[in-house]
Every structure is written in C-alpha cells, then in structure tokens.
Enzyme design. Structure first.
Site, PDB file in Angstrom:
ATOM      1  N   GLY A  52      67.021 -60.599  21.960  1.00 52.12           N
ATOM      2  CA  GLY A  52      68.151 -59.695  22.216  1.00 52.12           C
ATOM      3  C   GLY A  52      69.039 -60.084  23.609  1.00 52.12           C
ATOM      4  O   GLY A  52      69.946 -60.722  23.536  1.00 52.12           O
TER       5      GLY A  52
ATOM      6  N   GLY B  36      61.146 -59.865  25.141  1.00 49.23           N
ATOM      7  CA  GLY B  36      60.737 -60.644  26.266  1.00 49.23           C
ATOM      8  C   GLY B  36      60.777 -62.232  26.175  1.00 49.23           C
ATOM      9  O   GLY B  36      60.574 -62.804  27.077  1.00 49.23           O
TER      10      GLY B  36
ATOM     11  N   GLN C 278      71.384 -51.875  10.573  1.00 46.21           N
ATOM     12  CA  GLN C 278      70.403 -51.113  10.877  1.00 46.21           C
ATOM     13  C   GLN C 278      70.632 -49.773  10.884  1.00 46.21           C
ATOM     14  O   GLN C 278      71.420 -49.432  11.338  1.00 46.21           O
ATOM     15  CB  GLN C 278      69.814 -51.625  12.587  1.00 46.21           C
TER      16      GLN C 278
ATOM     17  N   PRO D 160      69.214 -56.063  16.941  1.00 45.06           N
ATOM     18  CA  PRO D 160      70.342 -55.135  16.956  1.00 45.06           C
ATOM     19  C   PRO D 160      70.439 -54.649  18.411  1.00 45.06           C
ATOM     20  O   PRO D 160      69.384 -54.403  19.148  1.00 45.06           O
ATOM     21  CB  PRO D 160      69.824 -54.100  16.155  1.00 45.06           C
TER      22      PRO D 160
ATOM     23  N   CYS E 289      63.356 -46.919  18.533  1.00 44.06           N
ATOM     24  CA  CYS E 289      64.322 -46.516  19.509  1.00 44.06           C
ATOM     25  C   CYS E 289      63.597 -45.277  20.317  1.00 44.06           C
ATOM     26  O   CYS E 289      63.370 -44.251  19.443  1.00 44.06           O
ATOM     27  CB  CYS E 289      65.761 -46.251  18.965  1.00 44.06           C
TER      28      CYS E 289
HETATM   29  C1  LIG Z   1      71.776 -52.958  25.144  1.00 44.28           C
HETATM   30  C2  LIG Z   1      70.561 -52.801  24.163  1.00 44.28           C
HETATM   31  C3  LIG Z   1      70.849 -51.750  23.005  1.00 44.28           C
HETATM   32  C4  LIG Z   1      69.748 -51.751  22.113  1.00 44.28           C
HETATM   33  N1  LIG Z   1      70.056 -51.183  20.953  1.00 44.28           N
HETATM   34  C5  LIG Z   1      69.196 -51.258  19.994  1.00 44.28           C
HETATM   35  C6  LIG Z   1      69.363 -50.733  18.515  1.00 44.28           C
HETATM   36  O1  LIG Z   1      70.425 -50.281  18.207  1.00 44.28           O
HETATM   37  N2  LIG Z   1      68.396 -50.852  17.697  1.00 44.28           N
HETATM   38  C7  LIG Z   1      67.220 -51.440  17.971  1.00 44.28           C
HETATM   39  O2  LIG Z   1      66.326 -51.444  17.179  1.00 44.28           O
HETATM   40  N3  LIG Z   1      67.046 -52.058  18.955  1.00 44.28           N
HETATM   41  C8  LIG Z   1      67.766 -51.980  20.103  1.00 44.28           C
HETATM   42  N4  LIG Z   1      67.409 -52.560  21.471  1.00 44.28           N
HETATM   43  C9  LIG Z   1      66.293 -53.248  21.627  1.00 44.28           C
HETATM   44  C10 LIG Z   1      66.623 -54.764  21.211  1.00 44.28           C
HETATM   45  O3  LIG Z   1      66.785 -54.777  19.787  1.00 44.28           O
HETATM   46  C11 LIG Z   1      65.215 -55.560  21.374  1.00 44.28           C
HETATM   47  O4  LIG Z   1      64.069 -54.937  20.573  1.00 44.28           O
HETATM   48  C12 LIG Z   1      64.933 -55.611  22.773  1.00 44.28           C
HETATM   49  O5  LIG Z   1      65.879 -55.669  23.613  1.00 44.28           O
HETATM   50  C13 LIG Z   1      63.631 -56.207  23.148  1.00 44.28           C
HETATM   51  O6  LIG Z   1      64.208 -57.616  22.921  1.00 44.28           O
HETATM   52  P1  LIG Z   1      64.628 -58.704  24.077  1.00 44.28           P
HETATM   53  O7  LIG Z   1      63.418 -58.757  24.969  1.00 44.28           O
HETATM   54  O8  LIG Z   1      64.930 -60.066  23.596  1.00 44.28           O
HETATM   55  O9  LIG Z   1      66.043 -58.062  24.654  1.00 44.28           O
HETATM   56  C14 LIG Z   1      68.631 -52.521  22.349  1.00 44.28           C
HETATM   57  C15 LIG Z   1      68.450 -53.196  23.430  1.00 44.28           C
HETATM   58  C16 LIG Z   1      69.560 -53.265  24.359  1.00 44.28           C
HETATM   59  C17 LIG Z   1      69.426 -54.302  25.606  1.00 44.28           C
END
Ligand SMILES: Cc1cc2nc3c(=O)[nH]c(=O)nc-3n(C[C@H](O)[C@H](O)[C@H](O)COP(=O)(O)O)c2cc1C
Length: 327
Positions: free
Chosen positions: A231, A210, A67, A13, A97
């Site tokens: 993400g 990551g 979510q 998300p 969050c």
């Molecule tokens: C722009 C942005 C918005 C995000 N919004 C949410 C969100 O609404 N809910 C959530 O659980 N995590 C949110 N996250 C966190 C991601 O879901 C994820 O946990 C985090 O980016 C780590 O994963 P990654 O390294 O693959 O990006 C957000 C991340 C980014 C970059």
C-alpha cells in the site's frame, strides 16, 4: 496457482488514492500488478447519484478488484451484479477497516466478530456474480487476537466457497485508535499468515502490511504465501512499480522513461478534466514529491499551478525538474 491474473504483486486498496486515475498511472508502469479500487460502500452504489463515477473502470491491461464495504446480504447481492457489469475482475469484501464511520455502518474490521454474517455476505456476492469473490481482513480485533480465533474465523468463512484472502497482518483496535494508528501500532504478525497457509494449503493467501521495499516483498515470496500486497510504498512512490513486472512476473525489464510517462499521464488528465477535480486527477502523480527531501519549494509551485488551473505549465514544470534530475 499463477495465471494471467496472478496476484503475486497487488497494490492495496487505499481510500482517496487508488482512484481510476491512480490505476491509469500504475498501468503505465506495470501491466501485471493486481490493482484495487478504493473501498466503496454498498449503499453508495445503490443510492448515490454519482454511481458512474464510483464505478468508473478505465480500460487498462491490469486486472482490477472492486472493494466493497457492507454487511447487508441483500445490498451486496444488488451491488454484485452492477460491479460485474462494469468489467471488474473481482469483488473484494472489506473486513479490515477500523474507522468509526465504518463501524457505525456495521462493516469493515468489526465484522471479524461476526463470522456467520461474513459468510452470508460472501455467499450473497458469489451467488449474484460470476466473477471471483474474495475478502481482505485483519488477524483479529481487540482482545480477539489469538491464532485460534483467526483460524476459526477463516475456517468458517471458507465454507462460503471463496479461495482467495488478503490479510493485513495485524489486528485492528476498534476503540481509541484511528485508522492511521491502526496501520502502525498493532504489531505485525507475519507468522500467523504463514501458519494459516499451512493449515489451509488450498486457499490463496496474500500477505499485506509493513512491506517497505521490493526486496523485502521478494524475500517474503520465498515463504509459503501466494502473493504480497503493498500500500503505502506505492502511494508514496508509484514509480517503483516499473520494477514489478520483471521482479515478480519474470518479464523483461523495461526502463521507465519519465518524460514519456509524464506525457501519457498528462494526456489522460487533459482528456478527463471536468470529470473529476484537478487535485484528484493529479494526486497520484504528485505524491512522489511527498517522499523527496527538500521538496517543499517544488510542492509550493505545484500547488500554485494547480490553483490557477495551469495544466500545460504544470506539465512543462515536470519536464523541467526531470531535466534538472530532481526525480
Ligand atoms: C490512505 C489509506 C487509505 C486506505 N484505504 C483502504 C481501503 O479503502 N480499503 C482497505 O481494505 N484498506 C485500506 N487501507 C489499508 C491498506 O489497504 C493496507 O492494508 C495498509 O496500508 C497496510 O499496508 P501497507 O503497510 O503496505 O501500507 C488504506 C491505507 C491507506 C494508507
């Protein structure tokens, strides 16, 4: 644990990104990826005049988890029914969050310090819907970052009856670090996720945080985890999703025809003009240019065309740059 709605590969998300429009684009590239909405606050679902936009669920093959952010069991009970009626496949409680606004509302990562309340919230969601209820959390918060703290938290909330947990494999720092910093600075500890799976083998654990490429994701699946959640990698290049169905679900590889995807996506945009801003409609598609070196000129041209509402021109522009093999 694999079924039609397998969570082997999930798209995380992301507020401002995983809109219904992004999910439509993702579905053109992978029909098996497990998708998420952005986090939506329970109070917004109850009180907002724009409920229908917040709850928009387009018709795609992929399962979509909604979510929710909140910590009032009564509010959550009211939203559970509404979410279910809108055809989502799962309700996911946000316990990760770290933003100030979310802390002020007493939800998100700060709830990791309130395991009793989290359990109540999950029970409330579960009692008031028949779709699956899950949670996305961190490894801990602030000084509460030992494995023992994490294990106690998980053990406690599992009493709610949930069987699937998504884990952003780093702790959150609640004071003095913004959400962006909280996605990079606290160290990743994948070993906590592997240990928790050993301790609770009957629970499904999806690892997040990551993952920078699909081979890393595939290698992580060789450990004991039940799935990966990605993400920023998808945000910066949604087109990698075209490899997911073959790499993670054993389906035959289908080569992506960029022209065809562009055509389908632009017909979707044209059908939805007026329902949302042009920028939100286009942003999942144009985000690919943020990762391409020397794309400044392309971005300037895209922004000009967006400003003048020239959707047809913009569509042709994408065909042109594809012909010039820029993407
Ligand atoms: C722009 C942005 C918005 C995000 N919004 C949410 C969100 O609404 N809910 C959530 O659980 N995590 C949110 N996250 C966190 C991601 O879901 C994820 O946990 C985090 O980016 C780590 O994963 P990654 O390294 O693959 O990006 C957000 C991340 C980014 C970059």
């Amino acid at each position: 644990m694999n079924n039609v709605f397998s969570r082997t590969f999930c798209v995380a998300p992301m507020m401002g990104y995983t809109t219904p429009h992004a999910r439509y684009l993702y579905s053109l590239l992978s029909t098996r990826s497990y998708l998420f909405t952005e986090m939506i606050a329970a109070k917004s679902i109850i009180y907002s005049k724009n409920k229908s936009i917040l709850l928009k669920n387009i018709n795609i093959k992929n399962p979509v988890a909604f979510q929710i952010g909140g910590s009032d069991p009564e509010d959550l009970a009211r939203t559970a029914e509404i979410i279910q009626k809108n055809g989502f496949s799962e309700i996911n409680l946000n316990v990760g969050c770290p933003s100030k606004a979310v802390q002020k509302g007493r939800f998100g990562a700060c709830l990791m310090k309130e395991k009793n309340l989290v359990k109540k919230c999950l029970i409330s969601l579960n009692t008031n819907s028949s779709i699956k209820v899950t949670m996305k959390c961190r490894l801990g918060v602030d000084e509460f970052d030992s494995y023992e703290f994490f294990k106690e938290f998980i053990e406690h909330i599992l009493d709610s009856g949930i069987d699937t947990i998504y884990i952003h494999a780093r702790k959150a720092i609640l004071k003095g670090l913004n959400p962006k910093g909280n996605r990079n600075i606290p160290p990743l500890k994948y070993e906590y996720v592997n240990r928790i799976k050993e301790d609770f083998p009957d629970t499904r654990f999806i690892l997040n945080g990551g993952i920078n490429n699909l081979s890393q994701a595939k290698n992580l699946m060789l450990s004991n985890i039940d799935g990966v959640m990605v993400g920023r990698l998808v945000k910066s290049n949604p087109f990698i999703l075209n490899q997911v169905d073959s790499l993670f679900y054993g389906e035959k590889y289908r080569d992506t025809n960029f022209m065809q995807i562009t055509k389908n996506y632009f017909s979707y945009i044209k059908e939805n003009i007026g329902c949302d801003s042009i920028y939100r409609l286009l942003s999942p598609f144009i985000s690919i240019f943020f990762g391409i070196p020397n794309s400044r000129n392309i971005k300037i041209q895209i922004h000009k065309k967006i400003k003048s509402n020239s959707i047809d021109e913009l569509e042709n522009f994408f065909y042109e740059i594809n012909n010039k093999s820029i993407i």
